[in-house]
Design a protein around this motif. Structure first.
Motif, short mmCIF file in Angstrom:
data_model
loop_
_atom_site.label_atom_id
_atom_site.label_comp_id
_atom_site.label_asym_id
_atom_site.label_seq_id
_atom_site.Cartn_x
_atom_site.Cartn_y
_atom_site.Cartn_z
N LEU A 1 0.85 -1.20 0.00
CA LEU A 1 0.00 0.00 0.00
C LEU A 1 0.88 1.24 0.00
O LEU A 1 1.80 1.36 0.82
CB LEU A 1 -0.91 0.00 1.23
CG LEU A 1 -1.90 1.15 1.36
CD1 LEU A 1 -2.96 1.05 0.26
CD2 LEU A 1 -2.58 1.13 2.73
N LEU B 1 0.01 -4.10 4.22
CA LEU B 1 -0.78 -2.87 4.30
C LEU B 1 0.04 -1.69 4.81
O LEU B 1 -0.47 -0.56 4.87
CB LEU B 1 -2.00 -3.08 5.20
CG LEU B 1 -3.03 -4.09 4.70
CD1 LEU B 1 -4.14 -4.27 5.73
CD2 LEU B 1 -3.62 -3.64 3.36
N ARG C 1 -5.55 2.11 7.17
CA ARG C 1 -4.93 1.24 6.16
C ARG C 1 -5.70 -0.07 6.05
O ARG C 1 -5.90 -0.61 4.96
CB ARG C 1 -3.47 0.97 6.53
CG ARG C 1 -2.54 2.16 6.39
CD ARG C 1 -1.12 1.77 6.78
NE ARG C 1 -0.17 2.86 6.64
CZ ARG C 1 0.18 3.68 7.61
NH1 ARG C 1 -0.34 3.54 8.83
NH2 ARG C 1 1.05 4.66 7.40
N LEU D 1 -8.12 -1.72 2.57
CA LEU D 1 -8.13 -3.03 1.92
C LEU D 1 -9.55 -3.39 1.48
O LEU D 1 -9.76 -3.95 0.39
CB LEU D 1 -7.57 -4.09 2.87
CG LEU D 1 -7.58 -5.53 2.38
CD1 LEU D 1 -6.66 -5.70 1.16
CD2 LEU D 1 -7.16 -6.48 3.50
N VAL E 1 -4.48 -4.82 -2.76
CA VAL E 1 -3.56 -3.77 -2.33
C VAL E 1 -2.32 -3.82 -3.21
O VAL E 1 -1.72 -4.89 -3.40
CB VAL E 1 -3.20 -3.92 -0.84
CG1 VAL E 1 -2.63 -5.29 -0.52
CG2 VAL E 1 -2.24 -2.83 -0.40
#
Length: 462
Positions: free
Chosen positions: A125, A321, A351, A355, A362
């Motif tokens: 991410l 993430l 975060r 998702l 991601v």
């Protein structure tokens, strides 16, 4: 009518009644009273050593209301050198020990060495914000944050600690209470159930679990409970008779799910022993025991112990993430307390929400199966009065009071929701995530204010 109880007499009264109530299982006062020092020691340990919070303020805001009339009898001490918190309530005592990446644990003997995590892999991410707090310039967002942090003129306070608004993968507004910042982990309570949903989704995506097949619980072989599926457990329709977890107060100590979390070494074992009272899928009953059984399934799939499941959660979810300070706490046998005990920063919770705003993908990698977000948000039959999906609360298909209270969030919204007003609201059509963390002891636990906050964010970003 109820009879009055002298203010300083509840402990003596409860102990006197214990023999006569001995056959009442979870109603036994001695078992219930043992929950209180375990709750205090565990929560204070995590607040101090995981989050770095000031202990007196946390105790006053988060724990005193739950202790209620038992508060004058409670005593606790913090040993910073040892990383321990000990709490006492009359003859009952509990000590929680800090274990690094595994958070805190109620110690009842020798404690295994904490797990050592490898350096995190590069996040998939993209960064959602810089180091500085993102202060909005849009007057509508400024006003929304002002309302989110405003305290009621009378009655219990909400103690909002953090709000983060994420739009299209970027933080567009955030605010923190004094002593809290972007790097402060905060307790998600039952939002942890949604993290368990994600870990299950990772296993399904990897071909290691099927949600519609009998749950891999060897103890249920040849037993009517063998028909229970992971889907039943995630939707709270297992049919197991094992208490209810929809509210939190001093009375909760009499519920077996609270005794499981705060007074048992092997939490999932207590849930596994619960009898069946309904056929799988026939009855909705929100209970932490269902999620602890799923947590044990995740632990076994990850390698069978606490170190393996902690590494799995970080490598397969948190690191990807870019979550910076997530702590998923474990019980004494290494099972994640996946119903209620994850700490993470407000940005980390955002975060996590991203998702689900991006359909489980991601950085171009699919972590969750295609359709998993819609599956998670699909209303569970029998939960219409609450609006529950599969490990998430949902706005989809709800009517009546839930629809009124969440009308501003969007018809496709789903949310991770935890006790005392913890929220990660995800509005997929708008790619919007709104996080609120705090300590709200009001009856509706901030749901009305959260509805307004999400509605404000949608309006400002439309």
């Amino acid at each position: 009518m109820p009879f009055p109880i002298p203010r300083l007499a509840p402990l003596a009264l409860a102990l006197a009644l214990a023999p006569s109530l001995g056959a009442c299982g979870s109603l036994r006062p001695d078992r219930a009273l043992a929950v209180a020092p375990a709750l205090v020691s565990h929560q204070l340990c995590s607040a101090v050593f995981v989050a770095g919070l000031e202990p007196d303020g946390y105790f006053r805001e988060a724990l005193v209301p739950d202790l209620s009339f038992l508060k004058p009898l409670e005593r606790h001490s913090i040993d910073r050198a040892k990383g321990e918190v000990t709490a006492r309530l009359g003859p009952f005592k509990a000590t929680a020990v800090y274990r690094g990446a595994e958070g805190c644990l109620i110690a009842k003997g020798k404690v295994a060495p904490p797990v050592v995590l490898p350096p995190p892999a590069p996040a998939l991410l993209a960064p959602i914000a810089g180091d500085a707090v993102v202060t909005p310039t849009d007057p509508a967002l400024v006003a929304a944050l002002d309302r989110a942090f405003a305290e009621p003129e009378e009655g219990p306070q909400d103690f909002t600690k953090a709000v983060v608004i994420l739009k299209d993968g970027k933080v567009i507004a955030e605010r923190y209470a004094p002593g809290i910042g972007p790097d402060t982990p905060l307790h998600g309570w039952s939002m942890t159930k949604s993290v368990t949903n994600a870990l299950l989704g990772v296993l399904v995506q990897q071909g290691r679990l099927k949600m519609d097949q009998p749950a891999p619980v060897p103890a249920w072989a040849g037993d009517p409970r063998h028909a229970i599926t992971p889907d039943n457990l995630l939707r709270m329709t297992s049919g197991l008779k094992f208490g209810a977890s929809l509210s939190q107060s001093w009375k909760t100590a009499f519920d077996p799910t609270a005794q499981m979390v705060f007074a048992r070494d092997d939490m999932a074992a207590m849930a596994r022993a619960a009898p069946r009272e309904a056929a799988p899928g026939a009855k909705f009953q929100y209970s932490n025991g269902n999620t602890l059984l799923l947590s044990a399934i995740v632990r076994e799939a990850a390698g069978g112990d606490g170190a393996a499941v902690t590494r799995f959660a970080h490598a397969q979810l948190f690191d990807k993430l870019g979550m910076t300070r997530p702590v998923l706490e474990l019980d004494a046998v290494g099972t994640p307390i996946g119903a209620s005990h994850m700490w993470a920063t407000a940005r980390d919770w955002a975060r996590f929400g991203a998702l689900y705003a991006d359909d489980g993908v991601v950085g171009g990698e699919r972590l969750l199966p295609q359709g998993w977000v819609d599956y998670s948000a699909r209303l569970t039959p029998g939960s219409e009065a609450f609006g529950y999906g599969a490990g998430f609360w949902t706005n989809r298909g709800i009517t009546g009071l839930p629809a009124q209270r969440r009308a501003g969030m969007g018809a496709d919204a789903l949310m991770a929701r935890g006790s005392l007003g913890q929220f990660v609201v995800i509005v997929p059509h708008a790619r919007l995530v709104v996080v609120r963390l705090g300590i709200s002891h009001t009856r509706t636990e901030y749901i009305g204010q959260m509805n307004r906050l999400v509605a404000d964010a949608l309006s400002a970003t439309r």
